[in-house]
Design a protein around this motif. Sequence first.
Motif, short mmCIF file in Angstrom:
data_model
loop_
_atom_site.label_atom_id
_atom_site.label_comp_id
_atom_site.label_asym_id
_atom_site.label_seq_id
_atom_site.Cartn_x
_atom_site.Cartn_y
_atom_site.Cartn_z
N ALA A 10 0.87 -1.18 0.00
CA ALA A 10 0.00 0.00 0.00
C ALA A 10 0.90 1.22 0.00
O ALA A 10 1.72 1.40 0.92
CB ALA A 10 -0.91 0.01 1.22
N THR A 28 -3.67 4.13 2.85
CA THR A 28 -4.84 3.83 2.05
C THR A 28 -6.11 3.87 2.90
O THR A 28 -6.05 3.88 4.13
CB THR A 28 -4.70 2.44 1.38
OG1 THR A 28 -4.40 1.47 2.40
CG2 THR A 28 -3.60 2.47 0.34
N SER A 32 -9.58 -0.34 0.84
CA SER A 32 -8.34 -1.04 0.50
C SER A 32 -7.90 -1.94 1.64
O SER A 32 -7.44 -3.08 1.42
CB SER A 32 -7.23 -0.03 0.18
OG SER A 32 -7.50 0.66 -1.01
N ALA A 165 -2.71 5.03 -3.00
CA ALA A 165 -3.53 6.12 -2.47
C ALA A 165 -3.25 7.42 -3.21
O ALA A 165 -2.12 7.65 -3.65
CB ALA A 165 -3.26 6.30 -0.98
N ASP A 202 -8.82 4.98 -3.54
CA ASP A 202 -7.55 4.37 -3.96
C ASP A 202 -7.71 3.64 -5.29
O ASP A 202 -8.81 3.51 -5.83
CB ASP A 202 -7.06 3.38 -2.89
CG ASP A 202 -6.98 3.99 -1.51
OD1 ASP A 202 -6.68 5.19 -1.41
OD2 ASP A 202 -7.24 3.26 -0.53
#
Length: 211
Positions: A10, A28, A32, A165, A202
């Motif tokens: 992430a 995120t 997510s 993100a 995201d």
Amino acid sequence: MRPKITWKVATSLDGRIGTSTGESQWITGPESRAQGHRLRAVHDAVLVGVETVLADDPRLNTRLPEGETGPDPLRVILDSRLRTPSFARLAKAGTLILTTKDPMQIGTAEVVRVAGDAQGRPTVEAVLETLSARGVKSLMIEGGGRVAASFITAGLVDAIEWFRAPILLGGDGRPGVAALALARLAHAPRYRRLAAEPMGDDLWERYEKVI
């Protein structure tokens, strides 16, 4: 036969997993994170390095939205110098700590000594041999950048689950993957994008290794 290996990461838009001070929770959004837990539920084991343990004190269990169920994976920590605190949330049964030192008790986690490389870190080969012997057929790497780089360099990351993100953290942020020491583009590991879909604010991207 070695486990199938997925790298789940992430990051910000510029590929950072944390700020310059190491802050990383949460880059995120909740959608997510929920999908990340679904991915845990379909893997036999999840793996992090000790730096992730020290920075985030993760649980690495499966926490799904109401109405969904899934098993907890085996939780694996690469900890060459046994720095995992006994009070860490991972220092309990269901966690396997792989080290290159003589094992010692850390909470109720299992501590196993494996072969080390020139820097004294567990070798990728020893890690996979140990997990294969325990019946692990699918492994998801969740952190950090150095751990990801070691498996990528070895050519062993079969798939990538990338949650990106819509923020920028800059060059002083923590990179999602550490140095790969590539001299030429031709040497870069290559992946094929399978899908990309919005996940709240995201973007969730899925890749497979080009053979």
